[in-house]
Design a protein around this motif. Sequence first.
Motif, PDB file in Angstrom:
ATOM      1  N   ALA A 114       0.918  -1.194  -0.040  1.00 21.90           N
ATOM      2  CA  ALA A 114      -0.164   0.158   0.089  1.00 21.90           C
ATOM      3  C   ALA A 114       0.849   1.349  -0.025  1.00 21.90           C
ATOM      4  CB  ALA A 114      -0.975   0.033   1.205  1.00 21.90           C
ATOM      5  N   CYS A 115       0.529   2.198  -0.712  1.00 15.99           N
ATOM      6  CA  CYS A 115       1.036   3.566  -0.906  1.00 15.99           C
ATOM      7  C   CYS A 115       0.850   4.428   0.320  1.00 15.99           C
ATOM      8  CB  CYS A 115       0.495   4.149  -2.240  1.00 15.99           C
ATOM      9  SG  CYS A 115       1.329   3.454  -3.689  1.00 15.99           S
ATOM     10  N   GLY A 116      -0.257   4.337   1.096  1.00 20.04           N
ATOM     11  CA  GLY A 116      -0.860   4.930   2.267  1.00 20.04           C
ATOM     12  C   GLY A 116      -2.047   4.401   2.549  1.00 20.04           C
ATOM     13  N   TYR A 117      -2.476   5.174   3.541  1.00 18.58           N
ATOM     14  CA  TYR A 117      -3.890   5.203   4.093  1.00 18.58           C
ATOM     15  C   TYR A 117      -4.632   6.128   4.246  1.00 18.58           C
ATOM     16  CZ  TYR A 117      -3.367  -0.052   4.624  1.00 18.58           C
ATOM     17  OH  TYR A 117      -2.934  -1.395   4.334  1.00 18.58           O
ATOM     18  N   GLY A 118      -5.790   6.696   3.999  1.00 21.46           N
ATOM     19  CA  GLY A 118      -6.366   7.753   4.359  1.00 21.46           C
ATOM     20  C   GLY A 118      -7.666   7.972   4.725  1.00 21.46           C
ATOM     21  N   VAL A 119      -8.490   9.096   4.674  1.00 24.45           N
ATOM     22  CA  VAL A 119      -9.678   9.129   5.053  1.00 24.45           C
ATOM     23  C   VAL A 119     -10.397  10.399   4.300  1.00 24.45           C
ATOM     24  CG1 VAL A 119     -11.644  10.044   6.704  1.00 24.45           C
ATOM     25  CG2 VAL A 119      -9.378   8.853   7.391  1.00 24.45           C
ATOM     26  N   HIS A 120     -11.267   9.894   3.340  1.00 26.52           N
ATOM     27  CA  HIS A 120     -11.838  10.993   2.418  1.00 26.52           C
ATOM     28  C   HIS A 120     -13.297  11.420   2.979  1.00 26.52           C
ATOM     29  CE1 HIS A 120     -13.586  12.405  -1.389  1.00 26.52           C
ATOM     30  NE2 HIS A 120     -14.672  11.992  -1.064  1.00 26.52           N
ATOM     31  N   PHE A 121     -13.441  12.757   2.860  1.00 25.22           N
ATOM     32  CA  PHE A 121     -14.800  13.259   3.404  1.00 25.22           C
ATOM     33  C   PHE A 121     -15.802  13.426   2.358  1.00 25.22           C
ATOM     34  CE2 PHE A 121     -11.578  13.648   6.759  1.00 25.22           C
ATOM     35  CZ  PHE A 121     -12.067  13.215   7.861  1.00 25.22           C
ATOM     36  N   ASP A 122     -16.921  13.045   2.521  1.00 30.05           N
ATOM     37  CA  ASP A 122     -17.835  13.556   1.324  1.00 30.05           C
ATOM     38  C   ASP A 122     -19.112  14.065   2.050  1.00 30.05           C
ATOM     39  OD1 ASP A 122     -19.763  13.570  -0.795  1.00 30.05           O
ATOM     40  OD2 ASP A 122     -19.592  11.265  -1.475  1.00 30.05           O
ATOM     41  N   SER A 123     -19.152  15.332   1.979  1.00 26.18           N
ATOM     42  CA  SER A 123     -20.370  16.034   2.478  1.00 26.18           C
ATOM     43  C   SER A 123     -21.663  15.781   2.097  1.00 26.18           C
ATOM     44  CB  SER A 123     -19.982  17.690   2.550  1.00 26.18           C
ATOM     45  OG  SER A 123     -19.936  18.158   1.453  1.00 26.18           O
ATOM     46  N   ALA A 124     -21.658  15.274   0.645  1.00 25.16           N
ATOM     47  CA  ALA A 124     -22.995  15.032  -0.098  1.00 25.16           C
ATOM     48  C   ALA A 124     -23.680  14.085   0.491  1.00 25.16           C
ATOM     49  CB  ALA A 124     -22.655  15.082  -1.549  1.00 25.16           C
ATOM     50  N   ILE A 125     -23.113  12.799   1.037  1.00 23.38           N
ATOM     51  CA  ILE A 125     -23.617  11.715   1.424  1.00 23.38           C
ATOM     52  C   ILE A 125     -23.384  11.584   3.145  1.00 23.38           C
ATOM     53  CG2 ILE A 125     -23.685  10.333  -0.589  1.00 23.38           C
ATOM     54  CD1 ILE A 125     -21.331   8.684   0.636  1.00 23.38           C
ATOM     55  N   GLY A 126     -22.535  12.719   3.757  1.00 19.40           N
ATOM     56  CA  GLY A 126     -22.366  12.662   5.020  1.00 19.40           C
ATOM     57  C   GLY A 126     -21.524  11.559   5.297  1.00 19.40           C
ATOM     58  N   ALA A 127     -20.429  11.440   4.597  1.00 21.29           N
ATOM     59  CA  ALA A 127     -19.668  10.064   5.246  1.00 21.29           C
ATOM     60  C   ALA A 127     -18.119  10.249   5.056  1.00 21.29           C
ATOM     61  CB  ALA A 127     -19.840   9.097   3.911  1.00 21.29           C
ATOM     62  N   ALA A 128     -17.437   9.884   6.177  1.00 21.94           N
ATOM     63  CA  ALA A 128     -15.920   9.486   6.084  1.00 21.94           C
ATOM     64  C   ALA A 128     -15.503   8.287   5.710  1.00 21.94           C
ATOM     65  CB  ALA A 128     -15.457  10.097   7.413  1.00 21.94           C
ATOM     66  N   ILE A 129     -14.792   8.161   4.679  1.00 18.70           N
ATOM     67  CA  ILE A 129     -14.423   6.854   3.956  1.00 18.70           C
ATOM     68  C   ILE A 129     -12.949   6.524   4.079  1.00 18.70           C
ATOM     69  CG2 ILE A 129     -14.189   5.425   1.898  1.00 18.70           C
ATOM     70  CD1 ILE A 129     -16.576   7.453   0.769  1.00 18.70           C
ATOM     71  N   LEU A 130     -12.646   5.335   4.824  1.00 20.35           N
ATOM     72  CA  LEU A 130     -11.163   4.898   5.164  1.00 20.35           C
ATOM     73  C   LEU A 130     -10.920   4.356   3.775  1.00 20.35           C
ATOM     74  CD1 LEU A 130      -8.962   4.379   7.042  1.00 20.35           C
ATOM     75  CD2 LEU A 130      -9.982   2.505   7.777  1.00 20.35           C
ATOM     76  N   PHE A 131      -9.750   4.648   3.250  1.00 16.96           N
ATOM     77  CA  PHE A 131      -9.323   3.872   1.897  1.00 16.96           C
ATOM     78  C   PHE A 131      -7.755   3.566   2.059  1.00 16.96           C
ATOM     79  CE2 PHE A 131      -8.506   8.576   1.484  1.00 16.96           C
ATOM     80  CZ  PHE A 131      -7.198   8.765   0.604  1.00 16.96           C
ATOM     81  N   LYS A 132      -7.465   2.532   1.378  1.00 17.44           N
ATOM     82  CA  LYS A 132      -6.049   2.451   0.941  1.00 17.44           C
ATOM     83  C   LYS A 132      -5.576   2.980  -0.347  1.00 17.44           C
ATOM     84  CE  LYS A 132      -3.532  -1.995   0.805  1.00 17.44           C
ATOM     85  NZ  LYS A 132      -3.705  -3.486   0.863  1.00 17.44           N
ATOM     86  N   ASP A 133      -4.662   3.626  -0.249  1.00 16.45           N
ATOM     87  CA  ASP A 133      -4.139   4.241  -1.459  1.00 16.45           C
ATOM     88  C   ASP A 133      -3.567   3.093  -2.415  1.00 16.45           C
ATOM     89  OD1 ASP A 133      -3.803   6.303  -3.366  1.00 16.45           O
ATOM     90  OD2 ASP A 133      -1.986   7.140  -2.322  1.00 16.45           O
ATOM     91  N   GLN A 134      -3.675   2.963  -3.411  1.00 20.37           N
ATOM     92  CA  GLN A 134      -3.288   1.900  -4.409  1.00 20.37           C
ATOM     93  C   GLN A 134      -2.565   2.532  -5.665  1.00 20.37           C
ATOM     94  OE1 GLN A 134      -6.237  -0.684  -4.551  1.00 20.37           O
ATOM     95  NE2 GLN A 134      -5.400  -1.874  -2.630  1.00 20.37           N
ATOM     96  N   ALA A 135      -1.235   2.043  -6.092  1.00 18.10           N
ATOM     97  CA  ALA A 135      -0.906   2.724  -7.044  1.00 18.10           C
ATOM     98  C   ALA A 135       0.454   1.712  -7.547  1.00 18.10           C
ATOM     99  CB  ALA A 135      -0.274   4.156  -7.081  1.00 18.10           C
ATOM    100  N   ALA A 136       0.774   1.670  -8.822  1.00 22.24           N
ATOM    101  CA  ALA A 136       1.681   0.721  -9.439  1.00 22.24           C
ATOM    102  C   ALA A 136       3.107   1.506  -8.999  1.00 22.24           C
ATOM    103  CB  ALA A 136       1.734   0.727 -11.097  1.00 22.24           C
ATOM    104  N   ASP A 137       3.186   2.859  -8.886  1.00 19.72           N
ATOM    105  CA  ASP A 137       4.268   3.594  -8.441  1.00 19.72           C
ATOM    106  C   ASP A 137       3.899   4.512  -7.551  1.00 19.72           C
ATOM    107  OD1 ASP A 137       6.986   4.530  -8.106  1.00 19.72           O
ATOM    108  OD2 ASP A 137       6.883   5.579 -10.266  1.00 19.72           O
ATOM    109  N   CYS A 138       4.223   4.007  -6.131  1.00 19.52           N
ATOM    110  CA  CYS A 138       3.927   5.087  -5.039  1.00 19.52           C
ATOM    111  C   CYS A 138       4.347   6.528  -5.105  1.00 19.52           C
ATOM    112  CB  CYS A 138       4.180   4.315  -3.651  1.00 19.52           C
ATOM    113  SG  CYS A 138       3.271   2.901  -3.138  1.00 19.52           S
ATOM    114  N   ALA A 139       5.563   6.546  -5.689  1.00 25.61           N
ATOM    115  CA  ALA A 139       6.124   7.952  -5.933  1.00 25.61           C
ATOM    116  C   ALA A 139       5.287   8.729  -6.652  1.00 25.61           C
ATOM    117  CB  ALA A 139       7.760   7.895  -6.482  1.00 25.61           C
ATOM    118  N   ASN A 140       4.506   8.219  -7.645  1.00 22.67           N
ATOM    119  CA  ASN A 140       3.706   9.027  -8.302  1.00 22.67           C
ATOM    120  C   ASN A 140       2.109   8.796  -8.220  1.00 22.67           C
ATOM    121  OD1 ASN A 140       5.762  10.073 -10.099  1.00 22.67           O
ATOM    122  ND2 ASN A 140       5.770   8.048 -11.252  1.00 22.67           N
TER     123      ASN A 140
END
Length: 168
Positions: free
Chosen positions: A67-93
């Motif tokens: 995993a490149c990192g973990y984070g939280v995305h906030f969506d005010s339209a649906i009133g949710a905080a989403i825990l996510f795993k940031d995935q990419a082929a190249d973490c530097a990009n």
Amino acid sequence: MTSRKGFTLIEIFITVSISVLLSAAMILYNRTGERQIALFKDQARVINLILRAKSLALQTYTEGSAACGYGVHFDSAIGAAILFKDQAADCANSDNVYSGPSEEIGKVVLPSGEKFSQLDFSDITFIPPDPRVVITPVMDSGLIVISPLDDSSQVKIRVNSAGQVTQG
């Protein structure tokens, strides 16, 4: 002349009126307290989600996960905080933001009577090994405010670029 003992009709009316007023005040106070407790509970849930993302980023580094990192995305339209795993082929990009349901690993949805009344940022991502903190859009610290739909009260969560999470 005989003496009568007892209460007059006016005395009884006044006593009942005072009792009704005190009861109404207590019911109103109790509902306000309930609403505030619900806000504090949801504030704790959102703070816990942010701290969980930070913890997962530290754990990822020690486990050597991809995993490149973990984070939280906030969506005010649906009133949710989403825990996510940031995935990419190249973490530097990597873009360090939530890219869709395929990255989602958890979610906190506010009850129907609450909303995010202020969101200074949309995403906060913790990148191993430090973890380095990326706030999107870029800023030193951001504020999240949760309130009922009528904005009668509110609770605040502040997050800074060092990953420190505080109430108020």
